[in-house]
Design a protein around this motif. Structure first.
Motif, mmCIF file in Angstrom:
data_model
loop_
_atom_site.group_PDB
_atom_site.id
_atom_site.type_symbol
_atom_site.label_atom_id
_atom_site.label_comp_id
_atom_site.label_asym_id
_atom_site.label_seq_id
_atom_site.Cartn_x
_atom_site.Cartn_y
_atom_site.Cartn_z
ATOM 1 N N THR A 458 67.551 59.398 40.935
ATOM 2 C CA THR A 458 66.693 60.409 40.318
ATOM 3 C C THR A 458 67.203 61.786 40.733
ATOM 4 O OG1 THR A 458 64.826 58.914 40.481
ATOM 5 C CG2 THR A 458 64.312 61.248 40.172
ATOM 6 N N VAL A 459 67.328 62.675 39.773
ATOM 7 C CA VAL A 459 67.768 64.045 40.066
ATOM 8 C C VAL A 459 66.639 65.009 39.713
ATOM 9 C CG1 VAL A 459 69.405 65.870 39.477
ATOM 10 C CG2 VAL A 459 70.217 63.520 39.712
ATOM 11 N N CYS A 460 66.119 65.711 40.723
ATOM 12 C CA CYS A 460 65.063 66.702 40.505
ATOM 13 C C CYS A 460 65.657 68.092 40.667
ATOM 14 C CB CYS A 460 63.942 66.528 41.529
ATOM 15 S SG CYS A 460 63.113 64.950 41.382
ATOM 16 N N ILE A 483 70.732 63.277 29.107
ATOM 17 C CA ILE A 483 70.945 63.215 30.551
ATOM 18 C C ILE A 483 69.585 63.321 31.240
ATOM 19 C CG2 ILE A 483 72.069 64.349 32.521
ATOM 20 C CD1 ILE A 483 74.178 65.308 30.371
ATOM 21 N N GLY A 484 69.228 62.280 31.990
ATOM 22 C CA GLY A 484 67.860 62.156 32.494
ATOM 23 C C GLY A 484 67.544 63.002 33.713
ATOM 24 N N VAL A 485 67.705 64.320 33.601
ATOM 25 C CA VAL A 485 67.373 65.166 34.744
ATOM 26 C C VAL A 485 65.903 65.574 34.672
ATOM 27 C CG1 VAL A 485 69.687 66.058 35.152
ATOM 28 C CG2 VAL A 485 68.213 67.216 33.526
ATOM 29 N N LYS A 486 65.288 65.649 35.829
ATOM 30 C CA LYS A 486 63.893 66.073 35.916
ATOM 31 C C LYS A 486 63.887 67.538 36.332
ATOM 32 C CE LYS A 486 62.954 61.758 35.245
ATOM 33 N NZ LYS A 486 62.543 61.326 33.883
ATOM 34 N N MET A 487 63.480 68.389 35.392
ATOM 35 C CA MET A 487 63.546 69.842 35.658
ATOM 36 C C MET A 487 62.153 70.367 35.959
ATOM 37 S SD MET A 487 66.081 70.801 32.520
ATOM 38 C CE MET A 487 65.333 69.628 31.406
ATOM 39 N N ASP A 546 53.989 61.292 35.239
ATOM 40 C CA ASP A 546 54.479 61.248 33.867
ATOM 41 C C ASP A 546 55.973 61.589 33.828
ATOM 42 O OD1 ASP A 546 53.947 60.881 31.114
ATOM 43 O OD2 ASP A 546 54.046 63.058 30.810
ATOM 44 N N MET A 547 56.343 62.585 34.610
ATOM 45 C CA MET A 547 57.745 63.022 34.644
ATOM 46 C C MET A 547 58.657 61.916 35.176
ATOM 47 S SD MET A 547 59.421 66.264 36.679
ATOM 48 C CE MET A 547 59.059 65.752 38.353
ATOM 49 N N LEU A 548 58.171 61.197 36.202
ATOM 50 C CA LEU A 548 59.038 60.236 36.890
ATOM 51 C C LEU A 548 58.922 58.811 36.328
ATOM 52 C CD1 LEU A 548 58.507 61.440 40.580
ATOM 53 C CD2 LEU A 548 60.494 61.887 39.118
ATOM 54 N N LYS A 549 58.150 58.644 35.253
ATOM 55 C CA LYS A 549 57.878 57.275 34.789
ATOM 56 C C LYS A 549 59.103 56.593 34.176
ATOM 57 C CE LYS A 549 56.151 58.241 30.096
ATOM 58 N NZ LYS A 549 56.452 59.681 29.987
ATOM 59 N N ASP A 550 60.062 57.373 33.669
ATOM 60 C CA ASP A 550 61.266 56.748 33.089
ATOM 61 C C ASP A 550 62.483 57.598 33.437
ATOM 62 O OD1 ASP A 550 61.236 58.966 31.436
ATOM 63 O OD2 ASP A 550 60.143 57.923 29.845
#
Lengths: 581, 187
Positions: A458-460, A483-487, A546-550
Motif C-alpha cells: 500500500t502506498v499512502c 496506479i493504486g496510490v492512496k492520495m 473506504d480508501m483502503l478497501k481495495d
C-alpha cells in the motif's frame, strides 16, 4: 532512397552478425543496452529529438513497461520513487530542450538525496550541436553541477560503453543521478552492437575499503562510552545494512535516532529507536545530541536541518562518522574518528570488535523528554477530540489503518514533517520524501513510481493543497495506468509551512500564502479517480476504510485546521536544544 | 583561520567538460580562482590542472575533496608554496624605438634574467620566467622606464618537492582493484 525504404530501414529489426555482435540502429542498441541492465520500467515523455528511441521502445513493449507521465518533472520524480522503494536504478526518458529543462528538478533532487537515477534526454543531431537548433539546449553543461555524471552520446558506437558506465556510476558507491544526452543522429546511425557491463572505472572508487585502524579507533571510543548515541541516515538503507545496524546497536545497547531519509531503516517499535531528528524532530533525539559522550553518525551527512547551529552542536561528544563519501567527512562537523567505507562493511566490522554493553539508565533517560513532548505536542495534535481536524491525527489514523505496513510518500512542507513525525514503519524502504532539495510537487509522481516499484504494498501519499497542485496533472498518469496510490490532501487552504514561519518570524504578515482551492474531489472524479472530502472528525474513520478497501487509486481530501503548526521546532540556525513546543 | 595561497593539482581523464566540472565547485562556494593552467600530463590521456586559490586550509580541503569525488577526476590534492617548485611565465611587448632609446637590454638580462624572443622594427618581446613577485617587479620597472605595450602572465605551473608521485601510486592501486575484479568475474 524513397520514403518507404527509409521507413523500412528505421523499423528494421536487428540483424545478427557474428557471435555477440549485431547490426542495428542506435535507438535499438540503446534499448538492448537498457534491457541488459535489467530495466523493466521507464517513466517518460516522447518528443522530436528522442523519437527514434521511442520507436524502438515500441518493439520492446513486452519487456519494458513505459509509463507516460504528464510532464517531464513527473517522469523524473516517478523514477526516483521507483528507485527509492525498489533499490533499482530509476529510468526516465525524455526529449531535448524544454523536456530536459523540465527534468532538471528531479535530477537535482536525486543528487541531494543520493537516488540512483538515469535520465536520458534526446538531443539534436551531432552536426547541429552548438547552432541553437530547434529544441537544442546544452544539457551536459546545465546538468554537470547536479549529476554524478553527465555525458553526451554523439555517435552510435559509444552507446554500449556510455550506458554500461551510466548504470555502474548511478548505482555504485553513493548512488546518484546520471544524464545521458543522446543525439538524434546517434539514435539513427547503424552500429555493431556488443554489450559489456561496466564494473570498473580507473578514476572512481565507489566503495573505499574499510581500514582496520579506523575501525579500532571507533571501537575504542564506543567501548569506553557511557552515553553512546547513534544517528541513522539513508546510507544504511542504500547499503542494505538494516540488519547490520540492528546487531550493532543491540550489542552495545546504543540508542539511535533517524534523519528524515533514514526513516524506516529501523522499525518504529524497535526498542533502541528513539525517533526522528532535526528541526521538527522529536525532543529527546535532539536534546540527547548535546548530552551523549560519543556520537556515532551512520550514513548521514549532518545536514543543517539536523544540526542547527554547528557552533553549539554536540560539542561535548567525541564524534564518529561512518560514510562512504570521503567529501562528507569533516564537511560540516569536525570528526574525531572517521570510518570511511560502506556501512555494510563497517558496521559488521565494528560489531565484531564491540564489547557487549548495557546502558539501561541512558537508554531510559530519553523517556523523560518523550513524555514532555507527548504532553506539550502529541496529545493536542494526534489525540484531539474536539475542534478542527489536525494533520497529525489524519496521519496517525492512516498509519494505524494500514497496520504500519504501508509505504509513505510525502510532498514537502507541513504535510511532510507531520508524516515524518507520525507515520510508523515495520519495513525498510517505506519512506519516500524529498529531503535535500525539498521539492514541492514531488508527492504525486513519486507515489506513482513507488507503487510501480512495490506493487504489492500500500502506498499512502500525503500532500498539502499547495504541493498537490504543482504536479496535479499526474492524476492523468494514475488514471491511464490505474496506479493504486492512496492520495491524501491535508488541506489547510494555506501554504502551511511558509505561513508557520510568517507567524513565528515575520510578525504574522501572511504575504501570499493563502490559497483559494478548487474542488479536489471533483478534479479526481474528472480523472475517474474515486475520492471523498472529509471535514468532520466523525467521518474520518469511514473515509479511511473506504480508501483502503481495495487497490484502486483514491483521493482523500481532509480539511484540517488553517493555522496548524508543526511542533516541536528548532528554529533554523539555532542550537538543537532550543526547542519551541 | 589564516588565508594564504594554495596550489591545487588535479589529474583527470581527458573528457569534454572536465574544466566546467571543476570550476562549478569553486563557483558554488563563491571562490575566485587566482590562476589556472591546463595541459596534458606525462601520462598519456591524463590531463593536469594547476589551480591557485587564496583561501583558508579548511575551505581548500573541502574543495579538493569535492573535486576528487567527481567520477572523471583521477586525483586531486593541494599544497602550499613550501612544498612546491613553482613557476610562471610572462611576456612583455615593448616598442623597439623606446627600447633603443633606453639603451641597455643587457641591464635587463643581467638583473632579471630575461630572454629576448623577438625584435622587429615595431616591437621587442621579453620573456621572463619566475615567481609572481619577480615577473611583477619587471613589469613595474619596464612600465616606468620603457613603457609596456602588452603584458601577459601564465597561470602557475608547479611540481611537488617530495619524491612520492601520488598519481602513479593511485593508478597502481586502481590497477590492482581492476585485477581483483576481473579475477572475481572469472570464478
Amino acid at each position: 532512397m524513397n520514403k518507404n525504404t527509409k521507413t523500412q530501414e528505421l523499423h528494421s529489426n536487428p540483424t545478427t552478425q557474428g557471435a555477440g555482435e549485431q547490426i542495428m540502429n542506435g535507438a535499438h542498441a540503446f534499448m538492448q543496452a537498457l534491457i541488459h541492465e535489467g530495466v523493466d520500467t521507464i517513466f517518460g515523455y516522447p518528443g522530436g529529438a528522442i523519437m527514434p528511441v521511442f520507436d524502438a521502445l515500441y518493439d520492446y513493449s513486452d519487456k519494458v513497461n513505459h509509463i507516460l507521465t504528464r510532464h517531464e518533472q513527473g517522469a523524473t520524480h516517478a523514477a526516483q520513487g521507483y528507485a527509492r522503494v525498489s533499490g533499482k536504478v530509476g529510468v526516465s526518458l525524455v526529449t531535448s530542450g524544454p523536456a530536459a529543462t523540465n527534468a532538471i528538478t528531479g535530477i537535482a533532487d536525486a543528487l541531494l538525496d543520493s537516488t540512483p537515477l538515469i535520465v536520458i534526454t534526446g538531443q539534436v543531431s551531432t552536426s547541429l550541436l552548438g547552432t541553437d537548433a530547434f529544441q537544442e539546449i546544452d544539457v551536459v553543461g546545465i546538468t554537470q553541477p547536479i549529476t554524478k555524471w553527465s555525458y553526451q552520446i554523439r555517435y552510435a558506437k559509444d552507446i554500449a560503453w556510455a550506458v554500461a558506465r551510466a548504470f555502474y556510476i548511478a548505482r555504485s558507491g553513493r548512488p546518484g543521478p546520471v544524464v545521458l544526452d543522446f543525439t538524434k543522429s546517434a539514435q539513427n546511425e547503424k552500429v555493431n552492437f556488443d554489450y559489456k557491463p561496466c564494473n570498473f572505472i580507473r578514476s572512481y572508487i565507489p566503495v573505499p575499503d574499510i581500514r582496520m585502524d579506523q575501525i579500532e579507533a571507533a571501537v575504542d571510543l564506543i567501548n569506553n562510552a557511557e552515553k553512546p548515541y547513534a544517528l541513522v541516515g539513508q546510507g544504511v538503507i542504500l547499503a542494505n545494512a538494516e540488519k547490520a545496524l540492528k546487531e550493532f546497536l543491540e550489542k552495545a545497547d546504543i540508542p539511535a535516532a533517524s534523519t528524515l531519509l533514514g526513516l524506516s531503516a529501523m522499525s518504529t517499535d524497535f526498542r533502541l529507536n528513539k525517533g526522528f531528528l532535526g528541526m521538527h524532530g522529536n525532543v529527546a533525539p535532539n536534546m540527547k545530541t548535546n548530552e551523549c559522550d560519543v556520537l556515532i553518525a551512520i550514513g548521514m551527512r549532518f545536514d543543517d536541518r539536523v544540526t542547527g547551529d554547528l557552533n553549539t552542536y554536540a560539542k561535548q561528544a567525541k564524534i564518529i562518522h561512518l560514510d562512504i563519501d570521503q567529501s562528507e567527512i569533516g564537511k560540516n562537523v569536525t570528526v574525531d574518528a572517521p570510518v570511511l567505507g560502506s556501512v555494510a562493511d563497517s558496521l559488521p566490522a565494528l560489531t565484531k570488535k564491540l564489547k557487549p554493553a548495557s546502558h539501561t539508565e541512558w537508554v531510559e533517560s530519553f523517556r523523560e523528554h518523550d513524555n514532555r513532548e507527548h504532553d506539550a505536542v502529541i496529545r493536542k495534535e494526534v489525540y484531539r477530540t474536539e475542534g478542527e481536524l489536525t494533520m497529525g491525527e489524519v496521519i496517525h489514523k492512516i498509519t494505524e489503518a494500514t497496520g504500519n505496513q504501508a509505504i509513505v510518500v510525502t510532498d514537502v512542507g507541513q504535510n511532510q514533517m507531520m508524516a515524518a513525525r507520525y507515520f510508523k514503519y515495520s519495513k525498510t524502504r517505506s519512506m519516500v520524501t524529498s529531503g535535500g532539495l525539498g521539492t514541492m510537487g514531488f508527492g504525486i509522481p513519486a507515489a506513482i513510481g513507488a507503487k510501480m516499484g512495490a506493487p504489492e504494498r500500500t502506498v499512502c501519499m500525503f500532500a498539502g493543497d499547495g504541493g498537490f497542485q504543482m504536479t496535479i496533472q499526474e492524476l492523468g498518469t494514475i488514471m491511464q495506468e490505474q496506479i493504486g496510490v492512496k492520495m491524501i490532501i491535508l488541506d489547510n487552504r494555506f501554504l502551511g509551512m511558509v505561513r508557520q514561519w510568517q507567524e513565528l518570524f515575520f510578525d504574522e504578515r501572511y504575504s501570499f500564502t493563502k490559497m483559494h482551492n478548487p474542488d479536489f474531489v471533483a478534479i479526481a472524479k474528472a480523472y475517474n479517480i474515486d475520492g471523498k472530502l472529509v471535514t468532520k472528525r466523525e467521518d474520518l474513520d469511514d473515509a479511511i476504510s473506504d480508501m483502503l478497501k481495495d487497490d484502486k487509486p483514491y483521493l482523500l481530501v481532509v480539511e484540517v485546521e488553517q493555522k496548524g503548526m508543526v511542533y516541536p521546532m528548532v528554529p533554523a540556525g539555532t542550537c538543537v536544544t532550543n526547542i519551541i513546543m | 583561520m589564516e588565508t594564504k595561497l594554495y596550489t591545487i593539482t588535479v589529474f583527470s581523464e581527458n573528457t569534454v567538460g572536465l574544466l566546467n566540472q571543476i570550476t562549478v565547485i569553486f563557483t558554488r562556494r563563491g571562490l575566485n580562482i587566482e590562476t589556472l593552467s591546463v595541459s596534458p600530463s606525462a601520462l598519456k590521456g591524463i590531463h593536469k590542472f594547476t589551480i591557485t586559490l587564496l583561501s583558508t586550509q579548511d575551505v581548500v580541503e573541502k574543495v579538493v575533496k569535492q573535486i576528487d569525488k567527481r567520477v572523471d577526476i583521477l586525483k586531486a590534492y593541494y599544497n602550499t608554496d613550501e612544498d612546491l617548485v613553482h613557476q610562471e611565465l610572462a611576456l612583455y611587448k615593448l616598442a623597439t624605438d623606446k627600447v633603443l632609446e633606453h639603451g641597455s637590454v643587457e641591464y635587463f638580462i643581467r638583473k632579471y634574467n630575461i630572454r629576448v624572443l623577438e625584435i622587429s622594427n615595431d616591437c621587442t618581446v621579453f620573456l621572463k620566467a619566475g615567481h609572481y613577485a619577480e615577473t611583477q617587479a619587471l613589469f613595474e620597472e619596464l612600465s616606468q622606464t620603457i613603457g609596456v605595450l602588452q603584458f601577459i602572465r601564465s597561470g602557475r605551473i608547479a611540481i611537488t618537492r617530495s619524491k612520492v608521485e601520488r598519481l602513479s601510486d593511485m593508478l597502481e592501486g586502481m590497477r590492482k582493484i581492476q585485477e581483483k575484479k576481473n579475477e572475481n568475474r572469472k570464478f
